[in-house]
Structures are given as C-alpha cells and as structure tokens.
Design a protein around this motif. Structure first.
Motif, short mmCIF file in Angstrom:
data_model
loop_
_atom_site.label_atom_id
_atom_site.label_comp_id
_atom_site.label_asym_id
_atom_site.label_seq_id
_atom_site.Cartn_x
_atom_site.Cartn_y
_atom_site.Cartn_z
N LEU A 298 0.70 -1.25 -0.03
CA LEU A 298 0.01 0.06 0.01
C LEU A 298 0.89 1.20 0.13
O LEU A 298 0.53 2.24 -0.66
N LEU A 299 2.05 1.15 0.87
CA LEU A 299 2.86 2.32 0.80
C LEU A 299 3.47 2.42 -0.72
O LEU A 299 3.69 3.73 -0.85
N LEU A 300 3.73 1.79 -1.12
CA LEU A 300 4.53 1.62 -2.53
C LEU A 300 3.61 1.91 -3.82
O LEU A 300 3.90 2.61 -4.53
N ASN A 301 2.34 1.60 -3.74
CA ASN A 301 1.57 1.31 -4.94
C ASN A 301 0.23 2.17 -4.79
O ASN A 301 -0.44 2.25 -5.67
N THR A 302 -0.12 2.75 -3.48
CA THR A 302 -1.16 3.80 -3.43
C THR A 302 -0.83 5.19 -3.04
O THR A 302 0.37 5.10 -2.25
N PRO A 303 -1.58 6.22 -3.36
CA PRO A 303 -1.29 7.45 -2.24
C PRO A 303 -1.75 7.51 -1.08
O PRO A 303 -1.80 8.57 -0.38
N LEU A 304 -2.37 6.18 -0.37
CA LEU A 304 -2.92 6.47 0.89
C LEU A 304 -2.01 6.93 1.89
O LEU A 304 -0.61 6.58 1.86
N SER A 305 -2.36 7.58 2.94
CA SER A 305 -1.50 8.14 3.95
C SER A 305 -0.97 7.09 4.95
O SER A 305 -1.65 5.98 4.79
N VAL A 306 -0.28 7.51 5.79
CA VAL A 306 0.23 6.33 6.71
C VAL A 306 -0.79 5.74 7.63
O VAL A 306 -1.00 4.77 8.08
N GLU A 307 -1.54 7.06 8.02
CA GLU A 307 -2.50 6.90 8.76
C GLU A 307 -3.78 5.89 8.24
O GLU A 307 -4.22 5.27 8.84
N ALA A 308 -4.03 6.18 6.91
CA ALA A 308 -5.05 5.23 6.17
C ALA A 308 -4.26 3.82 6.05
O ALA A 308 -5.24 2.82 6.19
N VAL A 309 -3.15 3.76 5.76
CA VAL A 309 -2.59 2.43 5.70
C VAL A 309 -2.71 1.62 7.17
O VAL A 309 -3.03 0.43 7.11
N ALA A 310 -2.47 2.39 8.08
CA ALA A 310 -2.77 1.69 9.43
C ALA A 310 -4.04 1.08 9.59
O ALA A 310 -4.37 0.36 10.19
N GLU A 311 -5.08 2.09 9.23
CA GLU A 311 -6.49 1.94 9.50
C GLU A 311 -6.80 0.36 8.55
O GLU A 311 -7.46 -0.17 9.16
N ARG A 312 -6.32 0.44 7.41
CA ARG A 312 -6.75 -0.54 6.54
C ARG A 312 -6.12 -1.99 7.06
O ARG A 312 -6.78 -2.79 6.89
N LEU A 313 -4.93 -1.92 7.84
CA LEU A 313 -4.45 -2.93 8.33
C LEU A 313 -4.99 -3.39 9.83
O LEU A 313 -4.41 -4.25 10.63
N GLY A 314 -5.92 -2.59 10.60
CA GLY A 314 -6.66 -2.77 11.51
C GLY A 314 -5.91 -2.24 12.76
O GLY A 314 -6.24 -2.58 14.02
N TYR A 315 -4.89 -1.31 12.61
CA TYR A 315 -4.42 -0.42 13.53
C TYR A 315 -5.25 0.76 14.09
O TYR A 315 -5.35 1.56 13.17
N GLN A 316 -5.63 0.89 15.37
CA GLN A 316 -6.25 1.85 15.76
C GLN A 316 -5.49 3.10 16.21
O GLN A 316 -5.97 4.07 15.96
N ASP A 317 -4.19 2.72 16.40
CA ASP A 317 -3.26 3.64 16.82
C ASP A 317 -2.15 3.82 15.59
O ASP A 317 -1.35 2.82 15.49
N THR A 318 -2.06 4.91 14.92
CA THR A 318 -0.94 5.11 14.00
C THR A 318 0.40 4.90 14.62
O THR A 318 1.43 4.28 13.82
N SER A 319 0.71 5.28 15.67
CA SER A 319 2.03 5.22 16.28
C SER A 319 2.41 3.96 16.55
O SER A 319 3.45 3.29 16.52
N ASN A 320 1.46 3.13 17.02
CA ASN A 320 1.81 1.72 17.14
C ASN A 320 2.10 1.13 15.91
O ASN A 320 2.79 0.30 16.11
N PHE A 321 1.44 1.33 14.59
CA PHE A 321 1.72 0.85 13.48
C PHE A 321 2.95 1.36 13.10
O PHE A 321 3.71 0.30 12.59
N SER A 322 3.16 2.48 13.25
CA SER A 322 4.83 2.77 13.06
C SER A 322 5.69 2.31 13.85
O SER A 322 6.94 1.68 13.22
N ARG A 323 5.67 2.07 15.09
CA ARG A 323 6.69 1.09 15.84
C ARG A 323 6.83 -0.19 15.41
O ARG A 323 7.80 -0.80 15.27
N THR A 324 5.41 -0.81 14.85
CA THR A 324 5.53 -1.99 14.30
C THR A 324 6.20 -2.18 13.08
O THR A 324 7.24 -3.17 12.84
N PHE A 325 6.14 -1.31 12.41
CA PHE A 325 6.72 -1.27 11.00
C PHE A 325 8.15 -0.85 11.13
O PHE A 325 9.05 -1.76 10.36
N ARG A 326 8.62 -0.28 12.05
CA ARG A 326 10.00 -0.08 12.29
C ARG A 326 10.59 -1.46 12.88
O ARG A 326 11.83 -1.50 12.43
N ARG A 327 9.85 -2.27 13.58
CA ARG A 327 10.31 -3.51 13.94
C ARG A 327 10.58 -4.57 12.88
O ARG A 327 11.43 -5.20 12.80
#
Length: 346
Positions: A298-327
């Motif tokens: 989604l990050l590579l092939n769509t213009p969706l924001s990081v917040e929208a990507v996080a929501e699509r993946l079931g993350y209620q908290d964008t910061s939690n998604f960002s921490r997971t992505f960094r892991r």
C-alpha cells in the motif's frame, strides 16, 4: 487479466530469488546491499521454501537492477539457470521421451514454480507456439521476469535436445525494443521481436518429435506423479500455511482470531495450530507477515497516507503501526516509502 488473482498471493518459488541473489553476490555485492529496502530476510529467503509473492519479487528485482545498472540482468540469470533449479517440473521435462512431452510438462506444471503467468500451447501454421498471459499486471518488472523465462526456456531446450539451430526459434516480448535489444539477440539468437501483444516463443513443428537426450520413462513417471500431486494441492488451496495466508489477504482491517479461523475450516483450534506448526509456522507469524506485505504494498503502490494504511491493516493507533513497521523493516513507513520510490524502475 484475472481479477481474482492478487499480486500479494504466493506466486514464485524462492529458488529463483536465490539465483538472482547469487548472481548479485558474484558481482561483489553483499547480503545487506542486496536486500536493502526489500523487506526480505536473507536467512529466511535461503531456508524457507514457501513461495514469494509478487510484491516481494518486485522489490528484489528493482533492487537488483538498481545495484547492477543492468536492465537485461534477468536474461543473463535465465540463460545461466540449471534445469535442476526447476525441481520436479525440471526433472519431469528432462525425462520426457521427446520435445513434445517437454512442452506439455511446461504448459501443465509451470504454475508450480511461477503462478503469475499462464502458459498455453497452440499450432500456428508449421510452427508450435507457447504464449504466456499475465494473471495480473507485472508492471515495471515485466521485462526482467519475461527475459528470465526466455533464457530459462532456451537453456532447457539445449539440455533436452543438445545444440539447436537457434535461428529457428522466435521470441516475442510485449514491450518496446530497449536500447539493449542487441543483448537479447546475442543470447537468444536472431529471432527476437518486440512490441508484441504478449510474450511467446515458437519453434518448427517438426522439432516436436526430437528425442530427448535424457529420456527415462521410469523417472518421468515418478516426476510426473510428484508434479500431479503438487498440482492437486494447489487446486485444493495449497498447504495450510497458504490457505491461511490467502484468507488473511482477503481481509481488510478486521482479521479473524485463530479460533474463528479454525471454525471456518471446521477444525479444532488445537488441530489448526498443529497443522501450521508441522509446516514450520504459526498463526501470529502469518498474520504479521501478511500485515507487513500489505503495508509495504500500500505504501509503494497507492497514495494512501500512513494513517490510512494503518487503518486498513486494523491498527487503531498510527503510532503503534509505525513502531511495528520499524520492527519489521528497521525504518518508519515514510522513510521506507521514500526510499522505495527513489529506486529507478527497470
């Protein structure tokens, strides 16, 4: 192109990614350089026989072309690929009585090694043609994939029939002739054309009766039985790992629990756990991998924001998604997106 096939579904046996990595190593690149920005793990890639999805292949090919500045790299890799790399499909092809049998094996069983293309054989005058139709848009790695297939096909023909008058072979590619078109004719022979409707290869009809140098009826029966068994598994949904992956890919934001998934398959939770464990995985690992792949795609092939990507993946908290992505990848979603978009297309 089929709308039921997703580029995030498993589509390529990892042996071909390993061969590409080996070619890069031979050129002096190390593991960290090769996999930078791909989201792939070297140890897992070289030990896990689960198929890669197209998104993973796309990132690896882009990185390979970026490192080598060699847009015809796929052609070179294909021409250097040993028939044994194709596993049971390669063994079955080698053991066939004649070239006709070899082509029948490829048309029926190539899906076991690469499922993003569908091969079809047909007669055209005094020639036999095999065309490859894309199950989904191969995008900017189309040339690499089709060139690899062309080189692999030529190498297989030579292994089965010995030296061939390559001037009688015709290859067509569904893209405009690149500046390096001479490389194609150097490696494949003079019968190369571009700007076709699809990829195809054709040969004289009389060649179909050419005997195989490695014909072995007993070995052919064993290899074909193995291929048929694997093909049946693919048609029934694959192994349990693949079934769960495909089920999770079909979700959007709300993923079933392990118990809910077991109920869908009419299994006890304990039985599903055991079946996944027997294949070397577990539900949480597969959920993590699917989320990671969806995030990268989604990050590579769509213009969706990081917040929208996080929501699509079931993350209620964008910061939690960002921490997971960094892991997952050692960088933030924005840093990964910017780095990927900076990679030039082949």
């Amino acid at each position: 192109m089929s709308s039921t096939v997703s580029p995030l579904q498993p589509c390529l046996h990892p042996i071909y990614a390993r061969l590409l990595c080996a070619a890069l190593c031979q050129r002096g690149f190390d593991e960290a350089q090769i996999l930078l920005g791909t989201g792939l793990d070297w140890a897992q890639l070289h030990s896990d026989n689960r198929s890669l999805n197209f998104a993973q292949v796309q990132r690896l090919v882009r990185r390979a072309v970026q490192l080598t500045d060699c847009p015809w790299l796929g052609l070179q890799v294909g021409c250097a690929t040993q028939v044994s790399a194709h596993g049971p499909v390669g063994y079955a092809a080698l053991a066939c009585a004649d070239l006709r049998g070899v082509l029948q094996v490829l048309e029926r069983f190539s899906v076991l090694r690469l499922s993003s293309l569908r091969l079809t054989g047909y007669l055209e005058g005094e020639r036999y043609c095999v065309r490859a139709d894309e199950e989904f848009d191969l995008g900017d790695v189309r040339e690499h994939i089709l060139a690899t297939i062309a080189g692999t096909f030529l190498r297989l023909l030579e292994a089965v029939c010995g030296t061939l008058p390559v001037g009688e072979l015709r290859f067509t590619f569904p893209f405009a002739e690149p500046a390096w078109g001479a490389r194609y004719r150097e490696l494949l022979g003079p019968g190369v054309d571009f700007a076709a409707d699809c990829y195809s290869v054709s040969l004289p009809l009389a060649w179909l009766d050419r005997p195989s140098l490695s014909a072995d009826p007993q070995a052919a029966r064993i290899a074909l039985r193995d291929c048929e068994h694997q093909l049946l598994g693919v048609r029934e949904g694959g192994d349990w790992t693949t079934r769960v992956q495909l089920r999770l890919l079909a979700c959007e934001g709300r993923y079933p629990t392990l118990g809910q998934l077991a109920d869908e398959y009419h299994l006890s939770e304990r039985t599903l756990i055991r079946r996944l464990r027997d294949e070397g995985g577990n539900y949480q690992q597969l959920l993590d991998e699917v989320r990671q792949e969806l995030a990268c795609w989604l990050l590579l092939n769509t213009p969706l924001s990081v917040e929208a990507v996080a929501e699509r993946l079931g993350y209620q908290d964008t910061s939690n998604f960002s921490r997971t992505f960094r892991r997952w990848l050692g960088m933030t979603p924005n840093a990964w997106r910017n780095g990927q978009l900076a990679v030039p297309a082949p």
